[in-house]
Write an enzyme that holds these catalytic residues in place. Sequence first.
Site, mmCIF file in Angstrom:
data_model
loop_
_atom_site.group_PDB
_atom_site.id
_atom_site.type_symbol
_atom_site.label_atom_id
_atom_site.label_comp_id
_atom_site.label_asym_id
_atom_site.label_seq_id
_atom_site.Cartn_x
_atom_site.Cartn_y
_atom_site.Cartn_z
ATOM 1 N N ASP A 75 -4.579 -1.482 -0.553
ATOM 2 C CA ASP A 75 -3.533 -0.493 -0.794
ATOM 3 C C ASP A 75 -2.297 -0.826 0.036
ATOM 4 O OD1 ASP A 75 -2.843 2.240 -1.922
ATOM 5 O OD2 ASP A 75 -2.638 2.668 0.217
ATOM 6 N N GLU A 114 -1.886 -4.625 -3.595
ATOM 7 C CA GLU A 114 -0.848 -3.820 -4.239
ATOM 8 C C GLU A 114 0.469 -4.067 -3.521
ATOM 9 O OE1 GLU A 114 0.121 0.909 -5.081
ATOM 10 O OE2 GLU A 114 -0.711 0.266 -3.161
#
Length: 553
Positions: free
Chosen positions: A211, A281
Amino acid sequence: MIKSPAKAAHSKTADWWRGAVIYQVYPRSFQDTDGDGIGDIKGIIQRLPYIASLGVDAIWLSPFFTSPQADMGYDVSDYCDVDPMFGTLADFDRMMTEAKRLGLKVIIDQVISHTSDQHPWFKESRTSRDNAKADWFVWAAAKPDGTAPNNWLSVFGGPAWEWDGVRKQYYMHNFLASQPDLNFHNREVQDAVLDAVKFWLERGVDGFRLDTVNYYVHDKELRDNPPHVPDSEEAGLDAPDVNPYGMQSHLYDKTQPENIEFLKRFRALLDQYPDRTTVGEVGDGARSLKTVAAYTSGGDKLHMCYTFDLLGPDFTPSHIRHCVDRFQKQVKDGWVCWAFSNHDVTRHVSRFMHRPEERAAVAKLAISVLSSLRGSICLYQGEELGMPEAELSFEDLRDPYGIRFWPAFKGRDGCRTPMVWEKGKKQAGFSTGKPWLPVPVEHQSLAVDTQEKDEGSVLAHYRATLAFRKQHEALLDGDMHFVATNEDVLAFVRTHGHERLLFVFNLRRGPQELTVPNGHAVHEILPMPGLSGTVVDGEIRLGPLDGICARVS
């Protein structure tokens, strides 16, 4: 009836992730087994045969770690345990065993740029300026007038700094104030994070979705960000018409060069375990592809990354061609993971369709296009049913980002509503209790049990399309070259060895005719599911939202 999955071509190789199809499970909304209205790991176990039946290679689990749930699990208070609302570590281990039995790899989310303010590390850090973890988070003194150390902004609105009365300092948070940022300039922090990663490697996970991977390191000098005129191609949470975060050029609060060295440490750990992977990401606006190139080059950092390039409203040949071509030119030896939907953006059928009645056709064409691109692909639970974005009232919202920017932005809850399994059952088979988000009435007719009985359903199309993808090496790891056409047609060739496949997609709502591109002699029309294009006297004829796949020389 659940059908048998197609055999994964790369399942037994070290690079299984190249060309893999990854299915994202949002645990809160997948399947509830205890009636509390929140999905759980036992529910995932129950539905693993369904996931395998789609023909995917791996599942990606959004966070299930111990958390106060201020940001739906993206605020972690214990990296090495399962939140009781989702189950236990024993449940997780049983899920791993069942996934392996079904031939599925398991990728888990790692949210390591920040923790929850309830994490023991932060609780200790904030007690004083000289405790053992005093420097584990990003602390800074106020300016002489009491204001924040610099002009950095939070993605979730307002300053990226929160005053702490105990330490009499500000701490940095890129997201909620209850999500303090870890200080990756501190080697002990890196070691602790890697120890948590090792904990899950030892439990057999096959990879990690990282993330906000470019948010780990901040500028040590805490320099102000300069103003920025947003690029028209930028998409995602930082849309400047909603959030002033997009009004800055984020030169100093993220994407620092020191991040590269940490990613090398992360990769070195993973390389001690066979056949593991990472997907990062990257949210970096106009710089995203440059960042992806830096993070995936050389074979010593991330295996692959994804950006927000295809997660916006544009479903046109020119946009898709531009995004893919730009990636191929800028990222020489890296790998990409493409997606049209995830848990942070409006579901793509709602973004792409012009009228509700074309929902199924758009859903089918979108997966046909996505599965033909060079790279790995991510699917988000429910997209295989053609689920549109749910319309929710303000009273139903749970997403802090949506609540903060209502009514200009409705948040992310509309894509996070529960999966619909059985049309005639309470809550469409998701739960026997009141779900944490409502199950829209319009979603119930799209339930799995209904689509299982319909050979023309979106679900049937997904299964057939993914099976087709696995039958052709050119789609898994072949080269990709675009063919010049008019602006309403997307055309490219995928090549692997002696196989050359021409794909032509008509994204218009009307028919199209075009000449077979020069230098490409059509030998055979391949039966790619859902496509009805033909070639007559050297002319390719396509219906609305249609396409063709042909073997060419």
